[in-house]
Write an enzyme that holds these catalytic residues in place. Structure first.
Site, PDB file in Angstrom:
ATOM      1  N   ALA A 193       0.844  -1.240   0.016  1.00 43.64           N
ATOM      2  CA  ALA A 193      -0.002   0.118   0.093  1.00 43.64           C
ATOM      3  C   ALA A 193       0.951   1.284  -0.060  1.00 43.64           C
ATOM      4  CB  ALA A 193      -0.760  -0.016   1.335  1.00 43.64           C
ATOM      5  N   GLU A 247       0.889   8.587  -4.023  1.00 47.45           N
ATOM      6  CA  GLU A 247       0.029   9.046  -3.689  1.00 47.45           C
ATOM      7  C   GLU A 247      -0.178   9.143  -2.310  1.00 47.45           C
ATOM      8  OE1 GLU A 247      -3.281   6.682  -5.594  1.00 47.45           O
ATOM      9  OE2 GLU A 247      -1.839   6.343  -7.508  1.00 47.45           O
ATOM     10  N   MET A 267      -4.318  10.907 -14.038  1.00 46.27           N
ATOM     11  CA  MET A 267      -5.017   9.560 -13.686  1.00 46.27           C
ATOM     12  C   MET A 267      -6.444   9.770 -13.496  1.00 46.27           C
ATOM     13  SD  MET A 267      -2.418   7.761 -10.897  1.00 46.27           S
ATOM     14  CE  MET A 267      -2.404   9.239  -9.698  1.00 46.27           C
ATOM     15  N   THR A 268      -6.818  10.004 -15.064  1.00 45.41           N
ATOM     16  CA  THR A 268      -8.398  10.342 -15.181  1.00 45.41           C
ATOM     17  C   THR A 268      -9.090   8.844 -15.307  1.00 45.41           C
ATOM     18  OG1 THR A 268      -7.591  10.758 -17.392  1.00 45.41           O
ATOM     19  CG2 THR A 268      -8.123  12.772 -16.121  1.00 45.41           C
ATOM     20  N   TYR A 269      -9.327   8.306 -14.136  1.00 47.98           N
ATOM     21  CA  TYR A 269     -10.107   7.182 -14.135  1.00 47.98           C
ATOM     22  C   TYR A 269     -10.423   6.797 -12.533  1.00 47.98           C
ATOM     23  CZ  TYR A 269      -5.064   6.111 -14.607  1.00 47.98           C
ATOM     24  OH  TYR A 269      -3.418   5.933 -14.384  1.00 47.98           O
ATOM     25  N   TRP A 298      -3.589   2.710 -18.298  1.00 47.00           N
ATOM     26  CA  TRP A 298      -3.595   1.768 -16.967  1.00 47.00           C
ATOM     27  C   TRP A 298      -4.583   0.706 -17.151  1.00 47.00           C
ATOM     28  CZ3 TRP A 298      -0.465   1.059 -13.007  1.00 47.00           C
ATOM     29  CH2 TRP A 298      -0.879   0.194 -11.922  1.00 47.00           C
TER      30      TRP A 298
END
Length: 375
Positions: free
Chosen positions: A128, A168, A231-233, A356
């Site tokens: 993680a 992230e 990261m457009t999802y 991705w």
């Protein structure tokens, strides 16, 4: 061109109508194992006539090192770059290589003409994202220098062409430190002939709340990197309600903000190569969607004789089916949704698109991209 299957269509009738062979339709759309065409299914038909062009849109995408080589080989000839996921690091700045050796994937990329890029992630032992590791590397100059030196050595030894930083859950107080780390990494890499990109969570404003967003400064990270991937999802996601993974109306909101902060020629727009299958009814905190591939989704629709529909607002296909007395809702990607996404990225003047990821087959998507680019 893209043809949407209607009631009564067959491979034979479509092949006769458009002057292509059934074998080509099967191969290009990966219809192997499909007992019958699905009403609403979108087929890519390569007739030699281009209807929509996106110029020389750059193409990139992520892969794990344990990817099936055959699946990856379908995508690579249509890609300019391959981001290999991923290397981690310790609190002392020592690199942790992927569990599966990355050299086979690196070599496969080079053979196909795609430049491999090392992806760096702050993963802990559980796999993680760990913002304590982020804090260590962005605030401690000694740790940072060690990590950058190790990255340079690994890039040189393994045959990479650069580093993609995918951090992230960055703490808000580390926002500037993080951007400075990316800039320091870029300075060293550029000096030695390598590039640095950074993956960005999909923000719609500078002051957007939430742990995914507050530590990400679009302007600073755009200035301190050679390339960014939005990261457009994940609007539709495992634990969320059923909806498109990357609804184009939501994606556009991110793009509109991004171009205010980052030069368009530095931006790659993220594109998902997967969908989700939700059991219904959806119950927050209880329901868990299953990840599904785009080719797999069509096979599922055929198995249950479901009709595929297309949401014109989200520009995404979906369908319903029932299994063992329980309803399901599936959202995925097809060549219609990809065409809309490629055209959108081109309309903003972006550098390109980034996928991705390449773990699941979708040959029609890669063929469509090359066709729209005229390659």
């Amino acid at each position: 061109m893209i043809y949407v299957v209607e009631q009564g269509d067959s491979l034979y009738s479509i092949s006769q109508r458009f002057g292509v062979t059934e074998a080509q339709l099967i191969r290009d759309n990966q219809l192997y194992g499909l007992s019958h065409l699905v009403v609403g299914q979108a087929l890519l038909i390569l007739t030699g006539e281009k209807t929509v062009s996106v110029g020389d849109l750059f193409s990139s995408g992520y892969t794990y090192t344990f990817v099936n080589p055959g699946v990856l080989s379908e995508a690579l000839p249509h890609m300019d770059e391959l981001m290999v996921f991923s290397y981690g690091f310790t609190i002392d700045g020592e690199l942790i290589p992927p569990a599966v050796d990355d050299l086979p994937v690196i070599r496969q990329a080079w053979r196909a003409g795609a430049e491999p890029v090392l992806v760096l992630t702050p993963f802990d032992a559980s796999g993680a994202f760990n913002n304590y590791l982020v804090r260590q590397v962005v605030e401690n100059k000694q740790v940072q220098d060690t990590l950058i030196a190790n990255l340079l050595q690994t890039v040189e030894e393994r045959g990479y062409m650069g580093v993609d930083v995918d951090f992230e859950f960055i703490l808000p107080e580390d926002r500037v430190y993080y951007a400075e780390f990316v800039g320091n990494l870029r300075e060293v890499m550029n000096r030695n002939g390598y590039k640095v990109s950074v993956a960005l969570a999909p923000k719609v404003s500078a002051d957007q709340r939430g742990l995914l967003y507050e530590g990400i400064d679009y302007r600073l990270l755009g200035e301190n990197s050679d390339q960014v991937l939005l990261m457009t999802y994940e609007w539709g996601y495992t634990y969320g309600p059923p909806m498109a993974v990357a609804p184009i109306n939501k994606v556009r909101q991110v793009l509109d903000y991004a171009v205010q902060e980052i030069p368009a020629e530095k931006i790659l727009m993220g594109v998902p190569n997967y969908g989700y299958d939700w059991p219904l009814p959806f119950e927050q905190g209880v329901t868990e969607a299953r990840t599904i591939g785009n080719v797999e989704a069509v096979l599922l629709a055929a198995e249950y004789y479901a009709e595929i529909r297309f949401d014109e607002t989200a520009k995404s296909p979906y369908f319903f089916y029932m299994e063992n007395g329980r309803d399901h809702e599936v959202w995925f990607e097809d060549v219609r949704s990809y065409e809309a996404k490629f055209s959108l990225a081109n309309s903003y003047g972006f550098r390109g698109v980034g996928f991705w990821n390449f773990q699941r087959p979708f040959l029609a998507g890669w063929l469509l991209l090359s066709d729209m680019r005229g390659r």
